[in-house]
Design an enzyme around this catalytic site. Sequence first.
Site, PDB file in Angstrom:
ATOM      1  N   GLY A   1      44.141   7.481   0.824  1.00  0.00           N
ATOM      2  CA  GLY A   1      44.977   6.358   1.229  1.00  0.00           C
ATOM      3  C   GLY A   1      46.436   6.750   1.306  1.00  0.00           C
ATOM      4  N   PRO A   2      47.270   5.836   1.772  1.00  0.00           N
ATOM      5  CG  PRO A   2      48.122   4.060   3.012  1.00  0.00           C
ATOM      6  CD  PRO A   2      46.952   4.463   2.179  1.00  0.00           C
ATOM      7  CB  SER A   3      52.385   8.456  -0.245  1.00  0.00           C
ATOM      8  OG  SER A   3      51.911   9.703   0.199  1.00  0.00           O
ATOM      9  N   GLY A   4      51.735   6.162  -2.500  1.00  0.00           N
ATOM     10  CA  GLY A   4      52.213   4.961  -3.169  1.00  0.00           C
ATOM     11  C   GLY A   4      51.181   3.861  -3.248  1.00  0.00           C
ATOM     12  N   GLY A   5      49.958   4.163  -2.830  1.00  0.00           N
ATOM     13  CA  GLY A   5      48.932   3.123  -2.838  1.00  0.00           C
ATOM     14  C   GLY A   5      48.341   2.846  -4.201  1.00  0.00           C
TER      15      GLY A   5
ATOM     16  CE  LYS B   1      46.389   8.946  -2.656  1.00  0.00           C
ATOM     17  NZ  LYS B   1      47.431   8.073  -2.068  1.00  0.00           N
TER      18      LYS B   1
ATOM     19  CD  GLU C   1      44.861  17.506  -1.714  1.00  0.00           C
ATOM     20  OE1 GLU C   1      44.026  18.433  -1.828  1.00  0.00           O
ATOM     21  OE2 GLU C   1      44.707  16.536  -0.963  1.00  0.00           O
TER      22      GLU C   1
END
Length: 580
Positions: A374-378, A380, A505
């Site tokens: 998902g997008p950064s800042g979501g 995770k 990651e």
Amino acid sequence: MTSPKPSKQDGLKPFIRLLRTTGIPKAALSFGIAGFLITTLVGLVIPLLTKELVDGFSLESLSPLLVAAIVAAFLIQTVIDGFSTYLLSYTGQKLVADLRGNMWRKLLRLPVSHFETEASGGTVSRVVNDTGIVKELISNHVPQFISGLISIIGAIILLLILDWQMTLVMLVSIPVTMALMIPLGRRMAKISRGMQDETAAFSGSIQQTISEIRLMKASNAEGEEEQKGMDGIRRLFNFGLREARINAIIGPLMGLIMWAVIAFIIVYGGVRVADGSMSTGTLVAFLLYLFQIVFPVTTFAMFFTQLQKAKGATERIIEILSLDPEPGQQGDTMDVSGLPITVESVSFSYQPGEPVLNSVSFRANPGEMIAFAGPSGGGKSTMFALLERFYEPENGTIRVGDTPISALSLENWRSQIGYVPQESAMMSGTIRDNLLYGIEQNEIPDEKLWKAADMAFASEFIKGFPQGMETEIGERGIRLSGGQRQRIAIARAFLRDPKILMMDEATASLDSHSEGVVQEALQRLMSGRTTFAIAHRLSTIVDADRIVFIEGGRVTGSGTHQELYETHPVYREYAEQQLI
């Protein structure tokens, strides 16, 4: 719930309570203070013996016994003084060691959130500098204050016996001295406390700059950091000058008062000796007792200054000791092998009113790989932090089997998790130290160590170093490449033999060759383990059993790569950008 921060109205009570939490060696403290009292009393006898020697002085009538008594008094005073100094120094060192131990144990068990809001340099200053101030007070200033007080009282009593008229005249100087010293002492205390705070801030700034030295140099920020450092140095310099100005007043002023009193006693006493109303020996004794009064008075200002500094240091020490530790230090133990992990309606926010996760739910069956995309800042990384119990959910539960993970002890839960971050954290020391970090070293034979290194494709480069496992890697592993650090982190995870694997990651920052080697090592590590992975590149998770797509703190899709590609427009857009 944390204890209230001590207020200034509490006086010395917090300081005394803090000392009681330490293992003060009562015998050493008692004997040390007793020794100081003995030396003080012996010191009070010396002027009387000197008086007898002076009044009856002649070569013919010189009493060997009297001379021996004076010499013995000096020797006894010297020996006991040295013995007492050591015992009180031991007491202070033991006290500060206990305080630092208590603070260190507390700091290690505080939640991660504490260190995200507090500067590390300030915390270090509390452990090192503030405890040192308390030690200085106990070791030096308290004994000097007690012995000085006894010396003053004893000397005044003996002076009144020797000549009450001259004593009363002399005592006028004491209230004058105190009237001048007390305001200066208060001013000095205020300056000293300001210097403590500024020293903590300066230490934090310097530590942060040095820890990120590569970022600083790569950003050409030497000038900016130089200016920040010089500003801190200038502020400390100004505090030092203010302190020096007070000392420049206190020292000469005390000297002026002392010499004025001495001059008066000599003149007035000389007149009394000349008219026969006072003996020469009495005048000499008077002057010796005068020194035993004046010198302790000069130390009182420093005592009260140090006391104020210690009270300020106590407030900061108590503030740390009263913080709540991470929840879950106590709890059940269980083997989580073969148990599913269920996240049910979990919500979390770092700041009130700013949710980061909102009703997140998913399930990881034993041995599955669950990937977060998902997008950064979501949210995770926040989900990872909740799984590792760096934070507790505001709403919802995380269960292993039917047991909430909050019911397990932190040690038990985290001992079953292996974590391979994007930038592998390394501690200063050897490769062996880092492989065995957090593991009981005696339990791991070298054969097992090298096997883990082989599984992580790390043994080849380790053997290439002249010192092998004993190679020093520098602070934060700076002497190793990114790929080498990642492989050591993977080998460390193999040694822990975790039931749950978490990867953030782990190959994102590597070159293509290192990525291939590390990816193969990770595949070995994931085999048979429940795995959670954060992916910024979808190529690393296309084979995951389930991909959880998180946007704005909510799960907007869950399924295999193919399922999401067919049903989730945003995921399809990501996949087409990265995989086609």
